[in-house]
Write a protein that holds these residues in place. Structure first.
Motif, PDB file in Angstrom:
ATOM      1  N   ILE A   1      13.062  98.647 -29.988  1.00 47.39           N
ATOM      2  CA  ILE A   1      12.932  97.225 -29.640  1.00 47.39           C
ATOM      3  C   ILE A   1      11.612  96.697 -30.187  1.00 47.39           C
ATOM      4  CG2 ILE A   1      12.698  95.573 -27.737  1.00 47.39           C
ATOM      5  CD1 ILE A   1      14.440  97.482 -26.068  1.00 47.39           C
ATOM      6  N   LYS A   2      11.654  95.522 -30.806  1.00 44.05           N
ATOM      7  CA  LYS A   2      10.460  94.898 -31.357  1.00 44.05           C
ATOM      8  C   LYS A   2       9.932  93.832 -30.393  1.00 44.05           C
ATOM      9  CE  LYS A   2      11.847  95.451 -36.199  1.00 44.05           C
ATOM     10  NZ  LYS A   2      12.171  94.748 -37.465  1.00 44.05           N
ATOM     11  N   ILE A   3       8.631  93.842 -30.184  1.00 41.61           N
ATOM     12  CA  ILE A   3       7.998  92.789 -29.384  1.00 41.61           C
ATOM     13  C   ILE A   3       7.182  91.912 -30.324  1.00 41.61           C
ATOM     14  CG2 ILE A   3       6.461  92.231 -27.480  1.00 41.61           C
ATOM     15  CD1 ILE A   3       7.065  94.866 -26.202  1.00 41.61           C
ATOM     16  N   LYS A   4       7.587  90.654 -30.447  1.00 43.73           N
ATOM     17  CA  LYS A   4       6.852  89.692 -31.266  1.00 43.73           C
ATOM     18  C   LYS A   4       6.071  88.756 -30.352  1.00 43.73           C
ATOM     19  CE  LYS A   4      10.166  89.715 -35.089  1.00 43.73           C
ATOM     20  NZ  LYS A   4      11.035  88.882 -35.965  1.00 43.73           N
ATOM     21  N   LYS A   5       5.001  88.207 -30.887  1.00 44.58           N
ATOM     22  CA  LYS A   5       4.202  87.307 -30.047  1.00 44.58           C
ATOM     23  C   LYS A   5       3.679  86.129 -30.853  1.00 44.58           C
ATOM     24  CE  LYS A   5      -0.028  90.030 -30.633  1.00 44.58           C
ATOM     25  NZ  LYS A   5      -1.142  90.728 -29.981  1.00 44.58           N
TER      26      LYS A   5
ATOM     27  N   GLU B   1      14.299  96.888 -20.567  1.00 44.03           N
ATOM     28  CA  GLU B   1      15.417  97.560 -19.890  1.00 44.03           C
ATOM     29  C   GLU B   1      16.696  96.733 -19.948  1.00 44.03           C
ATOM     30  OE1 GLU B   1      13.798  98.277 -16.035  1.00 44.03           O
ATOM     31  OE2 GLU B   1      12.619 100.019 -16.690  1.00 44.03           O
ATOM     32  N   ALA B   2      16.560  95.394 -20.076  1.00 47.81           N
ATOM     33  CA  ALA B   2      17.748  94.548 -20.195  1.00 47.81           C
ATOM     34  C   ALA B   2      18.390  94.681 -21.574  1.00 47.81           C
ATOM     35  CB  ALA B   2      17.369  93.091 -19.940  1.00 47.81           C
ATOM     36  N   ILE B   3      17.551  94.894 -22.609  1.00 47.69           N
ATOM     37  CA  ILE B   3      18.071  95.047 -23.972  1.00 47.69           C
ATOM     38  C   ILE B   3      18.641  96.443 -24.193  1.00 47.69           C
ATOM     39  CG2 ILE B   3      17.439  95.038 -26.412  1.00 47.69           C
ATOM     40  CD1 ILE B   3      15.259  93.014 -25.724  1.00 47.69           C
ATOM     41  N   LYS B   4      17.955  97.439 -23.639  1.00 47.12           N
ATOM     42  CA  LYS B   4      18.334  98.850 -23.767  1.00 47.12           C
ATOM     43  C   LYS B   4      17.970  99.417 -25.136  1.00 47.12           C
ATOM     44  CE  LYS B   4      21.883  98.698 -20.216  1.00 47.12           C
ATOM     45  NZ  LYS B   4      23.306  98.861 -19.877  1.00 47.12           N
ATOM     46  N   GLU B   5      18.472  98.852 -26.241  1.00 47.64           N
ATOM     47  CA  GLU B   5      18.097  99.347 -27.562  1.00 47.64           C
ATOM     48  C   GLU B   5      18.421  98.310 -28.636  1.00 47.64           C
ATOM     49  OE1 GLU B   5      22.204 101.916 -28.352  1.00 47.64           O
ATOM     50  OE2 GLU B   5      20.272 102.929 -28.248  1.00 47.64           O
ATOM     51  N   ASN B   6      17.670  98.451 -29.773  1.00 49.23           N
ATOM     52  CA  ASN B   6      17.880  97.606 -30.951  1.00 49.23           C
ATOM     53  C   ASN B   6      17.893  96.113 -30.623  1.00 49.23           C
ATOM     54  OD1 ASN B   6      18.140  99.877 -32.636  1.00 49.23           O
ATOM     55  ND2 ASN B   6      20.306 100.069 -32.098  1.00 49.23           N
ATOM     56  N   GLY B   7      16.803  95.658 -30.061  1.00 48.52           N
ATOM     57  CA  GLY B   7      16.716  94.243 -29.714  1.00 48.52           C
ATOM     58  C   GLY B   7      15.353  93.678 -30.056  1.00 48.52           C
ATOM     59  N   GLU B   8      15.097  92.472 -29.538  1.00 46.65           N
ATOM     60  CA  GLU B   8      13.842  91.799 -29.842  1.00 46.65           C
ATOM     61  C   GLU B   8      13.362  90.995 -28.635  1.00 46.65           C
ATOM     62  OE1 GLU B   8      13.247  89.825 -33.793  1.00 46.65           O
ATOM     63  OE2 GLU B   8      12.978  88.038 -32.540  1.00 46.65           O
ATOM     64  N   ILE B   9      12.070  91.060 -28.412  1.00 47.55           N
ATOM     65  CA  ILE B   9      11.437  90.286 -27.336  1.00 47.55           C
ATOM     66  C   ILE B   9      10.394  89.369 -27.960  1.00 47.55           C
ATOM     67  CG2 ILE B   9      10.048  90.397 -25.229  1.00 47.55           C
ATOM     68  CD1 ILE B   9      11.233  93.226 -24.802  1.00 47.55           C
ATOM     69  N   MET B  10      10.408  88.110 -27.543  1.00 45.99           N
ATOM     70  CA  MET B  10       9.440  87.138 -28.060  1.00 45.99           C
ATOM     71  C   MET B  10       8.545  86.657 -26.926  1.00 45.99           C
ATOM     72  SD  MET B  10       8.497  85.695 -30.831  1.00 45.99           S
ATOM     73  CE  MET B  10       7.214  84.494 -31.210  1.00 45.99           C
ATOM     74  N   VAL B  11       7.248  86.824 -27.099  1.00 45.30           N
ATOM     75  CA  VAL B  11       6.267  86.376 -26.109  1.00 45.30           C
ATOM     76  C   VAL B  11       5.488  85.210 -26.698  1.00 45.30           C
ATOM     77  CG1 VAL B  11       4.299  87.029 -24.670  1.00 45.30           C
ATOM     78  CG2 VAL B  11       6.065  88.724 -25.197  1.00 45.30           C
ATOM     79  N   LYS B  12       5.518  84.077 -26.016  1.00 43.23           N
ATOM     80  CA  LYS B  12       4.793  82.895 -26.473  1.00 43.23           C
ATOM     81  C   LYS B  12       3.856  82.403 -25.370  1.00 43.23           C
ATOM     82  CE  LYS B  12       8.242  81.012 -29.700  1.00 43.23           C
ATOM     83  NZ  LYS B  12       9.074  79.820 -30.027  1.00 43.23           N
ATOM     84  N   ALA B  13       2.757  81.828 -25.789  1.00 39.05           N
ATOM     85  CA  ALA B  13       1.832  81.211 -24.829  1.00 39.05           C
ATOM     86  C   ALA B  13       1.137  80.054 -25.515  1.00 39.05           C
ATOM     87  CB  ALA B  13       0.816  82.230 -24.330  1.00 39.05           C
ATOM     88  N   LEU B  14       1.184  78.900 -24.889  1.00 42.10           N
ATOM     89  CA  LEU B  14       0.548  77.716 -25.468  1.00 42.10           C
ATOM     90  C   LEU B  14       0.146  76.746 -24.367  1.00 42.10           C
ATOM     91  CD1 LEU B  14       2.967  75.338 -25.314  1.00 42.10           C
ATOM     92  CD2 LEU B  14       3.897  76.719 -27.149  1.00 42.10           C
ATOM     93  N   GLU B  15      -0.632  75.758 -24.736  1.00 37.56           N
ATOM     94  CA  GLU B  15      -1.081  74.717 -23.803  1.00 37.56           C
ATOM     95  C   GLU B  15      -0.292  73.445 -24.069  1.00 37.56           C
ATOM     96  OE1 GLU B  15      -5.151  72.122 -23.134  1.00 37.56           O
ATOM     97  OE2 GLU B  15      -5.334  74.242 -23.729  1.00 37.56           O
ATOM     98  N   ASN B  16       0.279  72.845 -23.020  1.00 39.76           N
ATOM     99  CA  ASN B  16       1.035  71.607 -23.230  1.00 39.76           C
ATOM    100  C   ASN B  16       0.184  70.381 -22.887  1.00 39.76           C
ATOM    101  OD1 ASN B  16       1.003  71.329 -20.438  1.00 39.76           O
ATOM    102  ND2 ASN B  16       3.184  71.695 -20.158  1.00 39.76           N
ATOM    103  N   LYS B  17       0.767  69.205 -23.086  1.00 39.58           N
ATOM    104  CA  LYS B  17       0.014  67.961 -22.904  1.00 39.58           C
ATOM    105  C   LYS B  17      -0.168  67.578 -21.441  1.00 39.58           C
ATOM    106  CE  LYS B  17       4.212  65.178 -23.496  1.00 39.58           C
ATOM    107  NZ  LYS B  17       4.877  64.121 -24.292  1.00 39.58           N
TER     108      LYS B  17
END
Length: 417
Positions: free
Chosen positions: A292-296, A324-340
């Protein structure tokens, strides 16, 4: 004219009494726009029958009633389905009254089509926003009617039309207040029940967790000593499994203690960017084991006020759940930003199996878990931590499409040291 206004006020009394009666005997569930609330629909139909069956006639050809009210509240509080069912009920009632069907259908068809997009946005507003929206929408109707009366040179109708408009508008405002007040009471009651359940869990944790932890630590120590002895491979496997299960039980106890321990530490301003990067780095090794790949995509120099250790606990828990929800061969995207709006938005999105709506409603409750060996306490602790930081967690999920956790946190008023 005075007598006619008295008749209008009688309509107001009947409508408010009907709504109060419905609230007294209805169950304590908020109206779900995705399903038909039969009781709410029947309440609107009763109001329609009364107001259309006994209209206020000011002069020949000009009839005033309150049928606009059940149509508006049906769309805004019952959803699109209840709204159009109320519209159909109004057309059906018109066959038994003196209303002109074609004119009624034409006017209110446009009226209902305008209410569809408004009803989708309405629930997002606060009380002031709702009152402003409903007022602007309703007051557009007498405005167009005034133009029509001027065009037809029926100027004597305008004073009474203004009076009836004010009365109907005040009635709408009172109805919105009654419904919103009822919904707020339901929400507070749910929060109290939730707090009571958490209090029970906390008392249980405080009374037994410490006593269980000590003997478990002793047993684990002896297990580790046995691993150093000359044993068969089968015996070593059994000991290894026993240690893993003891560690899992220790993790459950730690989660109980997280609920029970008093929060005496003072909040501090810390770098959220750094905490997110560290959490992703820690969980990346666990993710690689399942391909599983974790992108940010994390903005620089994000800071929040709270406890650094607790925020890391929240992020690691959400990342672990996503893996654990993906189990295998998936991708997770983590984002963080400030809104208006002066908030920091953190999202953790996975492309796993997702969850049905029934499970989404239960997330965060103690003892509820979608995992076979889960306790449900991990997310409960996450919700508590974020709430203490004056933030909120929202979850969106669709089966076979993945899940997105969104955390909204306020930006601190002071700069980090």
């Amino acid at each position: 004219m005075v007598e006619t206004i008295h008749h209008l006020i009688l309509h107001v009394v009947f409508i408010l009494f009907t709504i109060l009666l419905y609230q007294m005997f209805s169950d304590e569930k908020e109206n779900d726009p995705n399903r038909v609330n039969t009781g709410f629909l029947l309440m609107n139909i009763v109001i329609l029958i009364f107001t259309m069956g006994f209209p206020v006639i000011y002069s020949s050809g000009y009839v005033y009633d309150f049928k606009v009210i059940p149509i508006i509240i049906a769309f805004l509080y019952g959803g699109i389905r209840v709204g159009f069912l109320t519209f159909l009920a109004m057309l059906l009632v018109s066959f038994f009254t003196d209303h002109v069907f074609v004119k009624l259908f034409g006017n209110y068809a446009v009226f209902c089509l305008l209410l569809v997009p408004i009803s989708k946005l309405y629930r997002r507003y606060d009380s002031r926003g709702k009152l402003l929206t409903i007022s602007l929408f309703y007051l557009a109707i007498p405005f167009t009617r005034t133009i029509y009366l001027i065009y037809e040179n029926e100027l004597e109708q305008i004073p009474f039309m203004i009076s009836s408009t004010i009365i109907i508008w005040i009635t709408l405002v009172l109805i919105v207040y009654l419904i919103e007040n009822r919904m707020e009471q339901i929400r507070i009651k749910k929060e109290l029940l939730k707090a009571e359940k958490l209090n029970v869990v906390s008392q249980l944790a405080a009374s037994v967790a410490h006593e269980i932890r000590n003997p478990m630590t002793t047993v684990r120590g002896f297990m580790q000593l046995l691993q150093g002895e000359v044993l068969s491979n089968e015996q070593k496997t059994f000991i290894s499994i026993s240690i893993k299960e003891l560690d899992r039980a220790q993790e459950v106890i730690n989660q109980y203690l997280s609920l029970a321990k008093p929060q005496t530490e003072e909040f501090e301003v810390f770098s959220l960017t750094e905490v997110i990067n560290d959490s992703v780095e820690v969980m990346s090794t666990y993710a690689v084991m399942s391909s599983i790949k974790i992108k940010k995509n994390v903005a620089e120099n994000l800071s929040i006020q709270g406890l650094k250790v607790e925020m890391q606990q929240v992020l690691i828990n959400l990342l672990k759940n996503a893996i654990e929800a993906i189990k295998e061969n998936g991708e997770i995207m983590v984002k963080a930003l400030e809104n208006k709006h002066g908030q920091i938005i953190i999202t953790v999105k996975d492309n796993g199996g997702g969850m049905p709506k029934e499970q989404l409603k239960l997330l965060g409750r103690p003892y509820y878990s979608t995992k076979e060996k889960g306790t449900g306490l991990g997310l409960t602790v996450c919700y508590q931590i974020v709430k203490r930081m004056k933030g909120e967690i929202k979850v969106e999920s669709k089966e076979n499409q993945g899940t997105t956790f969104t955390i909204k946190l306020p930006i601190p008023n002071v700069n980090p040291r």
